[in-house]
Design a protein around this motif. Structure first.
Motif, PDB file in Angstrom:
ATOM      1  N   ALA A   1      37.929  46.363  43.743  1.00 24.12           N
ATOM      2  CA  ALA A   1      37.480  45.491  42.656  1.00 24.12           C
ATOM      3  C   ALA A   1      37.438  46.253  41.333  1.00 24.12           C
ATOM      4  N   LYS A   2      36.974  47.493  41.370  1.00 25.49           N
ATOM      5  CA  LYS A   2      36.902  48.304  40.157  1.00 25.49           C
ATOM      6  C   LYS A   2      38.295  48.657  39.645  1.00 25.49           C
ATOM      7  N   ARG A   3      39.185  48.997  40.572  1.00 25.07           N
ATOM      8  CA  ARG A   3      40.563  49.306  40.180  1.00 25.07           C
ATOM      9  C   ARG A   3      41.236  48.067  39.575  1.00 25.07           C
ATOM     10  N   ASN A   4      40.999  46.911  40.198  1.00 30.70           N
ATOM     11  CA  ASN A   4      41.575  45.667  39.671  1.00 30.70           C
ATOM     12  C   ASN A   4      41.039  45.349  38.282  1.00 30.70           C
ATOM     13  N   PHE A   5      39.768  45.691  38.049  1.00 31.15           N
ATOM     14  CA  PHE A   5      39.171  45.493  36.727  1.00 31.15           C
ATOM     15  C   PHE A   5      39.931  46.297  35.668  1.00 31.15           C
TER      16      PHE A   5
END
Length: 456
Positions: free
Chosen positions: A20-24
Motif C-alpha cells: 500500500a505504501k509503495r502504491n502510494f
C-alpha cells in the motif's frame, strides 16, 4: 522435516501495508508524470541479449541476469568454450535472452523499433521492475522498480526546466520537503579537462572529482595524479575544489576558470538558462543547486546531469537522477535523436518516507468497515448493505465465520479497520445497523443512508 522456504538474496516479499505504501508513492509519481504530459509505455521484462549486452560497459554486462535457453541448452553450446570452461565465451551460445538491467536501453530500442508510429518529440514514462546481479546492501536490491520519464526528439532546454519542476512537484506531493536537486553539465566537465590540457583523461578526471564528498580534496588530487594528471594542471582549477555560495556565485567563478574553453562556456550558458527560468517560475519545496563534482552516467550524458539528494539529516544516497543524452538511439542505428530523462528511486524514497514518518495514516487502510457475523440470516442482511457500500466506493467486508465476538473484534483491531458494524435481530427488525468507532469506542444506531454518510 521439510526445509524452510526462502527467497533469493536481494529480493523481497512485501506485506499488504508495504504494498500500500509503495502504491502510494507510485501513484503520486504517476499522477505528476501525466500532469506534465508524459504517456505510459511498457516493455517486456526480458530482452534479446544482444539488445542489452555492450550497452552498460564491462561492469554493467557482468551484472545482467542471463536466461538459459529453453530445452537442452547445452546442445548448441560452443564446444571449444565448453571444453575450456570459458563462461564468457559460452554464454552467448546458451543464453539468447536476459532480464532488463534498466528501462533506458529498452526505451531506446522501443523508439527505434516504433519510430514510424511515434510523434516526436515523444514524452514517455515507464514504471516497471528491473534486475541487477549486484551485491545487496541498504537501498540496493537485485530486483527493484524504476520510475522513468524521458523526452526524445527535442534539444530544447525547456525540457530540462520542466524536469526540475517535475522533481519538485513529485516530492512536494509526497510531503518530502527540503530535497536538493543537484545539477551539473557534461560540457563544464569537458571544459575543466580542456583547461588543464588533459582532454584525453576526461573520464579519469571526472570519476575522481565525483568522489570529492567521500574522500576529500587530497584524496581526489591523489587519485588524479595516479592517473597521470600533474599537480601543475590541477593548480589551474584549484577554485573548483573550494567552490561555494549561491548558484549565481558559482557560475561567476566557473566563467573565470573556463574563459578559454568554448565547450565549457557553452555548458555554463545552459546552466544559466535553466537557473534563470527556475528562479522566475519558483519551486515549491525543493531547491536547485549547482554541483560541479556531479559526473554520473558520463558515458552517455552530453549536457545537463541531475541528481536528487534527500533532506538534510537523512543518511541515504541519491533518490533520483538523470540527464541529457544526444544520441542514445544511435546504439540501435538511429542517430541524431536528442533526449533528456530522469528517474525516481522508488525503494530509496520509501526508506526516506519511512524514516521521516511521512506516510499518511490512511495509506495502509484498505477496508473501512468490518461487519460482524452473527449467523446466516444476519450475514445475508449485512451483505446487502455491503453491496450498497461497495457500489458507493466504500471498502467493506463481512467476517466469514460465525466466530466469537471477541475474535472478530480482535481481527478488526489487528487489521486497523476503523469501524465495525453490528446487525443482530433488533437491528434487522428496525432496518438499522450499530456502527462502532474502533478508536473512540463510540456506538450509534444508523440507517443504511446514515451508515454510508458516516463511512464516506
Amino acid at each position: 522435516m521439510a526445509q524452510k522456504p526462502s527467497i533469493p538474496k536481494g529480493t523481497r516479499d512485501f506485506s499488504p501495508s508495504e504494498v500500500a505504501k509503495r502504491n502510494f508513492i507510485i501513484q503520486s509519481i504517476r499522477e505528476q508524470f501525466e500532469k506534465f504530459g508524459f504517456q505510459p509505455i511498457e516493455t517486456p521484462s526480458f530482452e534479446n541479449s544482444d539488445t542489452l549486452m555492450g550497452k552498460y560497459g564491462e561492469e554493467g554486462d557482468r551484472l545482467i541476469f542471463k536466461i538459459l535457453n529453453s530445452g537442452d541448452f547445452l546442445k548448441k553450446a560452443n564446444e571449444e568454450a565448453y571444453n575450456e570452461k570459458d563462461s564468457l565465451k559460452i554464454t552467448p551460445s546458451i543464453s539468447e535472452k536476459a532480464l532488463r538491467y534498466d528501462l533506458t536501453v529498452p526505451f531506446a530500442r522501443y523508439v527505434v523499433q516504433h519510430r514510424n508510429e511515434i510523434d516526436f518529440p515523444f514524452k514517455r514514462y515507464q514504471i516497471q521492475p528491473v534486475w541487477r546481479a549486484d551485491r545487496p546492501q541498504k537501498g540496493r536490491f537485485r530486483e527493484f522498480f524504476q520510475c522513468d520519464a524521458d523526452v526524445v526528439g527535442s534539444d530544447s532546454l525547456w525540457q530540462e526546466v520542466e524536469f526540475v519542476q517535475l522533481y519538485d512537484a513529485v516530492f512536494t506531493s509526497l510531503g518530502l520537503n527540503g530535497v536538493t536537486i543537484k545539477i551539473n553539465n557534461r560540457k563544464v566537465l569537458s571544459g575543466f579537462a580542456e583547461v588543464i590540457g588533459e582532454s584525453d583523461k576526461l573520464i579519469d578526471f571526472t570519476v575522481a572529482l565525483d568522489k570529492l564528498d567521500k574522500i576529500g580534496e587530497e584524496g581526489v588530487k591523489k587519485e588524479m595524479q595516479e592517473k597521470g594528471i600533474s599537480s601543475e594542471a590541477l593548480q589551474k582549477i584549484q577554485r573548483v575544489f573550494d567552490l561555494k555560495g549561491t548558484f549565481s556565485e558559482k557560475i561567476q567563478v566557473l566563467k573565470d576558470i573556463l574563459e578559454t574553453s568554448e565547450v565549457g562556456k557553452k555548458g555554463i550558458e545552459e546552466l544559466e538558462f535553466i537557473n534563470t527560468a527556475i528562479n522566475d517560475l519558483q519551486l515549491g519545496t525543493a531547491s536547485l543547486d549547482l554541483d560541479v563534482t556531479l559526473a554520473r552516467g558520463l558515458n552517455y550524458y552530453t549536457g545537463a546531469i541531475f541528481e536528487v539528494s534527500a533532506p538534510a539529516g537523512v543518511a541515504m544516497g541519491s533518490i533520483g537522477g538523470g540527464g541529457r543524452y544526444d544520441d542514445l538511439t544511435g546504439i540501435f542505428g538511429m542517430s541524431g535523436v536528442s533526449g533528456v530523462g530522469i528517474s525516481f528511486g522508488l525503494d530509496r524514497i520509501y526508506l526516506v518516507l519511512e524514516e521521516l514518518d511521512l506516510f499518511p495514516e490512511t495509506v495502509a487502510r484498505n477496508v473501512k468497515a468490518l461487519f460482524i457475523n452473527f449467523g446466516q440470516k444476519e450475514s445475508l442482511y449485512c451483505l446487502k448493505a455491503i453491496k450498497q457500500l461497495r457500489n458507493a466506493g466504500i471498502a467493506a467486508e463481512l467476517y466469514p465465520e460465525e466466530a466469537k465476538m471477541k475474535k472478530q473484534m480482535n481481527h478488526a483491531n489487528k487489521r486497523e479497520i476503523p469501524f465495525v458494524v453490528l446487525a443482530g435481530g433488533e437491528e434487522m427488525e428496525a432496518g438499522k445497523f450499530t456502527l462502532k468507532n474502533m478508536k473512540s469506542g463510540e456506538q450509534s444506531s444508523v440507517s443504511i443512508e446514515q451508515l454510508m454518510n458516516e463511512l464516506l
